[in-house]
Write an enzyme that holds these catalytic residues in place. Structure first.
Site, PDB file in Angstrom:
ATOM      1  N   ALA A   1       0.838  -1.187   0.000  1.00 22.15           N
ATOM      2  CA  ALA A   1       0.000   0.000   0.000  1.00 22.15           C
ATOM      3  C   ALA A   1       0.874   1.238   0.000  1.00 22.15           C
ATOM      4  CB  ALA A   1      -0.876   0.004   1.254  1.00 22.15           C
ATOM      5  N   ASP A   2       0.552   2.199  -0.855  1.00 18.58           N
ATOM      6  CA  ASP A   2       1.255   3.476  -0.768  1.00 18.58           C
ATOM      7  C   ASP A   2       0.456   4.403   0.148  1.00 18.58           C
ATOM      8  OD1 ASP A   2       0.182   4.903  -3.966  1.00 18.58           O
ATOM      9  OD2 ASP A   2      -0.901   3.972  -2.311  1.00 18.58           O
ATOM     10  N   SER A   3       0.894   5.652   0.235  1.00 17.77           N
ATOM     11  CA  SER A   3       0.265   6.543   1.213  1.00 17.77           C
ATOM     12  C   SER A   3      -1.190   6.820   0.860  1.00 17.77           C
ATOM     13  CB  SER A   3       1.048   7.847   1.306  1.00 17.77           C
ATOM     14  OG  SER A   3       1.270   8.364   0.016  1.00 17.77           O
TER      15      SER A   3
END
Lengths: 224, 93
Positions: free
Chosen positions: A177-179
């Protein structure tokens, strides 16, 4: 022609709603302005096929659960089923033996209907017993329930497989997951638990455990 | 626009995204709510790798304008809220 003269209110004059005069409520049903009686009394029209045939559609009263027992004995069920759909002879009898346990307590009406009133559906599982998952609450930093729910939401958001390894200590970045995904996950958690996460606290969430702890804190604050 | 502002900080971008999602949540119409979420996520992901500062600042300003649009639309849509919930919003029985 029966006209009820015992009604004392001034109802025999025409009103805007009833140009011919209103319908009155007599002791045996409605009476129209001409005095005809529309009743479900003795000699009145039958309200339903059952009442016309004088058959009670369902047993009522204190013996309500017990009346199913003779009808639904396993042998009777088996014979009925085999007679109704002979293709079911191959259905394992273990399911019937297993479902025999349920007859000890009152059966829900829905299941009974599916057994006796819908012979058209073939291959009915007679009674589907929904197993209730037992949850053992382990008290640690964050509740296990919360952690499980968080894991579920994370899996859904990141489109992970159902059996993917998501535990309390897994970081969002490790799960891919990215931000932006993290923000979406936090919003999903807000909706699920009905809380409102602050900007600053939301920035600090890095693992599933963090999220679960924050949720527990906010939920307890909200309820207190 | 005379002088391009400095590139927005990471936290500003994330808080803009969060405001988009919050505004999307307040829509009464399920379809618009889902669209806003999807569009915001797509746009932010597309502009994720903007390297130079002016482009990033321009994208950020555009995002802020769109947020204002979304907020205004939320007010308008709330005046004409649908009477019943969409089937997608109902929980599985």
């Amino acid at each position: 022609m029966v006209v009820n003269h015992s009604i004392t209110r001034q109802s025999s004059r025409p009103t805007p709603h009833h140009p011919n005069g209103p319908w009155e409520v007599g002791p045996r049903g409605l009476v129209d302005p001409a005095g005809r009686r529309y009743a479900r009394g003795p000699r009145g029209p039958a309200a339903s096929p059952f009442s016309a045939l004088r058959i009670k559609p369902w047993p009522r009263g204190p013996t309500y659960p017990a009346t199913f027992l003779p009808f639904l004995s396993p042998i009777a069920v088996t014979l009925f089923a085999l007679a109704a759909f002979p293709s079911l002879a191959s259905v394992p009898m273990a399911s019937i033996a297993g479902s025999a346990l349920s007859f000890a307590r009152p059966v829900k009406a829905i299941n009974v209907n599916s057994l006796s009133f819908s012979p058209t559906t073939k291959g009915n599982a007679f009674l589907r017993l929904q197993p209730v998952p037992m949850r053992f609450a382990v008290s640690c930093a964050a509740k296990k329930d919360t952690v499980d729910k968080v894991c579920g939401i994370v899996k859904k958001q990141l489109a992970l497989a159902e059996d993917a390894e998501v535990s309390g200590a897994s970081k969002f970045s490790e799960l891919g997951a990215d931000s932006l995904d993290t923000v979406e996950i936090v919003m999903g958690l807000e909706e699920e638990f009905g809380i409102s996460v602050e900007e600053s606290s939301a920035q600090t969430i890095a693992t599933v455990e963090d999220a679960a702890e924050l949720i527990d804190k906010l939920v307890s604050e909200k309820s207190s | 626009m005379a002088a391009a502002a400095a590139a927005p900080a990471r936290s500003e971008v994330l808080s803009l995204f969060r405001s988009f999602l919050r505004t999307a949540r307040q829509f009464s119409d399920y379809n618009i709510c889902e669209y806003t979420r999807r569009r915001a996520a797509d746009a932010f992901r597309e502009n994720r790798a903007l390297a130079d500062a002016p482009a990033a600042a321009a994208a950020f300003a555009e995002g802020k304008k769109q947020l204002e649009v979304a907020k205004r639309q939320e007010v308008v849509y709330s005046l004409y809220a649908p009477k019943s919930k969409s089937i997608m919003e109902m929980k599985l029985q």
